[in-house]
Scaffold this active site. Structure first.
Site, PDB file in Angstrom:
ATOM      1  N   GLU A 175      -4.455 -10.618   6.127  1.00 31.58           N
ATOM      2  CA  GLU A 175      -5.156 -10.750   4.848  1.00 31.58           C
ATOM      3  C   GLU A 175      -4.814 -12.078   4.169  1.00 31.58           C
ATOM      4  OE1 GLU A 175      -4.761  -7.242   2.408  1.00 31.58           O
ATOM      5  OE2 GLU A 175      -5.763  -5.978   3.887  1.00 31.58           O
ATOM      6  N   GLU A 299      -7.382  -2.590  10.115  1.00 32.42           N
ATOM      7  CA  GLU A 299      -7.042  -1.697   8.999  1.00 32.42           C
ATOM      8  C   GLU A 299      -8.314  -0.990   8.565  1.00 32.42           C
ATOM      9  OE1 GLU A 299      -4.654  -3.046   5.700  1.00 32.42           O
ATOM     10  OE2 GLU A 299      -3.504  -4.428   6.981  1.00 32.42           O
TER      11      GLU A 299
END
Length: 495
Positions: A175, A299
């Site tokens: 991220e 994810e």
């Protein structure tokens, strides 16, 4: 009872379903690692080298293919050298991302590899790009994978591991657009190229697989930029998408106390995964330059408010039949797009978000999501078959959800696995399954069902369990009655 038709075409073998699509994720977050997986060698909870026997046995039964670690947001504040060597000398730190707890680093590289060895799965390391250095990341790969003579290999041997770990999967940050550095796509893409240069192969038999930190939900600019600038330096690009019932992240909704409206909203939002996979995959193919570059959805899962009375930084939530349907939808989508989706990792494995397993002291509970993964396990390594549900559309407050959601595959032994979810919370469905000219000699069915809020608890651990589901052979396939709010798996043995 609603009548529906499922079309399965065994003559149209499409793509290979990578086992890694059934991967999972373990972060230093709440009670995922400590208490959930690792209790230490001196614990009264039965363990082997510190790993809980009950948890390891349950994960091994799923044929877990790959496990991602150490994060998540934790990855970009994790410095791997803090987690090697004698435990009493390892540096302690505060986990600033998740609850402000003290991290003693007693679970590090060697412990994680021991966990993977016990489970029988591949390791997927998420490397620190946000607060680390190229040298640090390069040294970690060398420490794990160098079989010859080098400073890192010597240090690994001094810490008790003579042979290299041969870690295959490496994530270049996590991220990067957010907790991994708040970077612009252009800046990250250049960093990705730089880091990739120094993540070397140390054996021709054990080449590493590099995964770029990818987009948040529908940030197609991110994927396009990373592919344009760094696509030739990686093997896959990641994607993160969580199913959150409410847009207000301070009040996402309860995991167990929800209305019909929230039930259908959750499923409707989960179905968006197909749009995201298709669009990001299209961009990847456009800029791949003839190379095979995959999409790693590393994810995914549901994200609700934490259970009342628990640490909000631990992200502990219960798990119901609603979550089982979310898992079934996502896994069907990944199966049906396995030409591009090369890996997926549900968040997370134990005691965090949409977990497979919940623990409380020596007790362990298998969640409805765990049982869905068990029903789908035979898809791993099989050939995807064309499948289609000719079904009605449920509408609830303007949010469309199909009655049935399906995927199918054929294993090497010729058996066909059909997995189908009945998303209707109130009505069963009579499914006529057409097998496209294949005559079935036998059909074995299994179903997981219950009310939408049905769940397993430490006082009632077996409230939601798979059970046999009968199917009636017909001239062109079979029929079966699918209970409301259910996930079913049918194994077809052709004549």
């Amino acid at each position: 009872m609603i009548k529906t038709t499922l079309h399965i075409d065994p003559a149209k073998t499409l793509s290979y379903i990578a086992p890694e699509i059934y991967g999972q994720f373990s972060e230093h977050l709440g009670r995922c690692i400590y208490d959930g997986i690792y209790v230490g060698e001196d614990s009264e909870i039965p363990n082997k080298n510190g790993m809980r026997n009950d948890v390891v046995d349950a994960l091994r039964a799923l044929k877990l293919p790959v496990l991602r670690w150490p994060g998540g947001c934790f990855a970009d504040e994790y410095h791997w050298r803090d987690g090697i060597g004698p435990k009493e000398k390892r540096r302690r730190m505060v986990n600033t991302n998740w609850g402000g707890t003290v991290e003693d680093n007693s679970f590090g590289t060697h412990e994680f590899m021991e966990l993977c060895r016990q489970i029988g799965c591949e390791a997927y390391f998420s490397g620190n790009v946000g607060s680390g250095t190229v040298q640090e990341f390069s040294d970690w790969v060398e420490y794990c994978n160098m079989g010859g003579i080098s400073p890192m290999a010597s240090e690994r041997r001094a810490n008790g591991q003579d042979e290299p770990f041969n870690v295959k999967y490496w994530g270049i940050g996590n991220e990067a657009w957010g907790c991994g550095g708040s970077m612009r796509a252009e800046y990250y893409a250049d960093l990705c190229r730089q880091y990739s240069t120094y993540l070397r192969n140390y054996s021709p038999e054990h080449k590493i697989f590099k995964i770029a930190s990818g987009a948040n939900v529908a940030d197609y600019h991110w994927t396009k930029t990373v592919m344009e600038r760094a696509g030739q330096a990686v093997d896959a690009v990641s994607l993160h998408y969580y199913t959150v019932p409410h847009e207000d992240w301070q009040h996402k909704g309860s995991a167990t106390d929800f209305t019909d409206e929230e039930y259908y909203t959750t499923l409707h939002k989960t179905l968006r995964m197909e749009e995201l996979v298709e669009n990001h995959s299209r961009i990847i193919r456009q800029f791949a330059g003839g190379r095979k570059i995959g999409l790693a959805v590393d994810e995914w899962g549901t994200w609700y408010d934490v259970e009342p009375g628990t640490n909000p930084g631990f992200l502990y939530q219960q798990n119901t039949m609603r979550d089982a349907l979310v898992a079934a939808i996502n896994l069907n989508i990944f199966n049906n797009h396995c030409d591009t989706v090369c890996m997926a990792n549900i968040a997370q494995m134990v005691n965090v978000l949409q977990a497979m397993i919940l623990t409380e002291g020596s007790k362990m509970v298998l969640t409805p999501t765990y049982h869905v993964f068990a029903l789908y396990a035979a898809h791993q390594g099989a050939q995807q078959l064309e499948s289609y549900a000719e079904t009605s559309i449920l509408r609830h407050d303007e949010e469309a959800v199909p009655t049935l959601h399906v995927s199918a595959s054929r294993a090497a032994d010729g058996k066909i696995l059909i997995t189908v979810a009945n998303l209707d919370a109130a009505h069963p469905a009579e499914a006529q399954v057409l097998l496209g000219g294949v005559k079935a000699a036998a059909v074995n069915g299994t179903v997981l069902c219950g009310t939408a809020d049905a769940r397993n608890t430490f006082t009632a651990p077996d409230a939601v369990q798979p059970k046999a589901l009968s199917a009636v052979l017909t001239a062109d396939g079979f029929t079966a009655a699918l209970p409301a709010c259910s996930v079913a798996a049918f194994t077809v043995t052709p004549q």
